[in-house]
Design a protein around this motif. Sequence first.
Motif, mmCIF file in Angstrom:
data_model
loop_
_atom_site.group_PDB
_atom_site.id
_atom_site.type_symbol
_atom_site.label_atom_id
_atom_site.label_comp_id
_atom_site.label_asym_id
_atom_site.label_seq_id
_atom_site.Cartn_x
_atom_site.Cartn_y
_atom_site.Cartn_z
ATOM 1 N N HIS A 168 0.703 -1.131 0.461
ATOM 2 C CA HIS A 168 0.135 0.065 0.127
ATOM 3 C C HIS A 168 0.809 1.327 -0.210
ATOM 4 N N THR A 170 4.701 3.984 0.674
ATOM 5 C CA THR A 170 5.031 3.901 2.394
ATOM 6 C C THR A 170 5.292 5.583 2.604
ATOM 7 N N THR A 171 4.604 5.689 3.469
ATOM 8 C CA THR A 171 5.296 6.781 4.021
ATOM 9 C C THR A 171 6.430 7.286 4.394
ATOM 10 N N ALA A 201 2.946 6.258 -1.513
ATOM 11 C CA ALA A 201 1.658 5.238 -0.043
ATOM 12 C C ALA A 201 0.254 7.667 -0.561
ATOM 13 N N SER A 237 1.515 -1.450 6.237
ATOM 14 C CA SER A 237 0.366 -1.008 5.894
ATOM 15 C C SER A 237 1.663 -2.406 4.356
#
Length: 294
Positions: A168, A170-171, A201, A237
Amino acid sequence: MLPWSRTARGLRPLAALLLAAAALAPGTAAHADAGPTKSAAPDRGWNDYDCKPSAAHPRPVVLVHGTLGNSVDNWLGLAPYLVARGYCVFSLDYGQLPGVPLFHGLGPVEKSAGQLDAYVDKVLAATGAREADLVGHSQGGMMPRHYLKFLGGADEVNALVGIAPSSHGTTMNGLTKLLDVFPGAREYVTENTPALTDQVAGSPFLTRLNEGGDTVPGVTYTVIATKYDQVVTPYRSQFLDGPEVTNVLIQDKCAADLSGHVAIGLADRLAFHEVANALDPEHAEPTTCLSAVS
């Protein structure tokens, strides 16, 4: 540590991302050979197109490297591990940028999925198998889901195993937000290394990929994650939702495992043991700290 020191240290991943985009931009690769490179696995028994799957392991395994990886370096640990256990193992290079050798997985993820599609067809034709199993690290654990969902891969794949996948996005612990703070940063990275922004993300690519659910019928999914991942964050995530999904946190198997994002794919034998379990669930054995020496 002084507050400004913490801030400076926190900016380093973003700086590295921008520098990677700058260093790998086609216009700056003055000394690189033109065109995508071809790398051959060392003589360890993988990428052997004469290999025929056995009754015990009837499907070939295709290894899908991560961002900035390649078909050899990413798999110097796992490929021999699987070959020693009787699998026919293959690995591809994808996401090449013109004039950038060795460091792959940088092109648009959708295009890379098309390369995977063609490679799986090649492996199935060579081995005579009807289906393959896929094992990917980082982007390599996420990108195949585009192939499965949009390119007909579900008819050719039995299982997908993702090691620290960017499922999903990445931050990067919130640092990806800085791409919109520095004028032109997002545009520059997108133009020169599109796979990087595809994996942020909330990107348009990931939004489309995850619409309507994480999985497709007919494929089993396994995610192997580490809570010490500092690249694909938050680490949860990485997990998938849906039927036929098994999510594994490696520290639940061995609390002493300190692997981060890179180590879990390159050298973590507990993760390798979980990969073997996912590929042959009927003969799965519990993963413990002792699996590191098995």
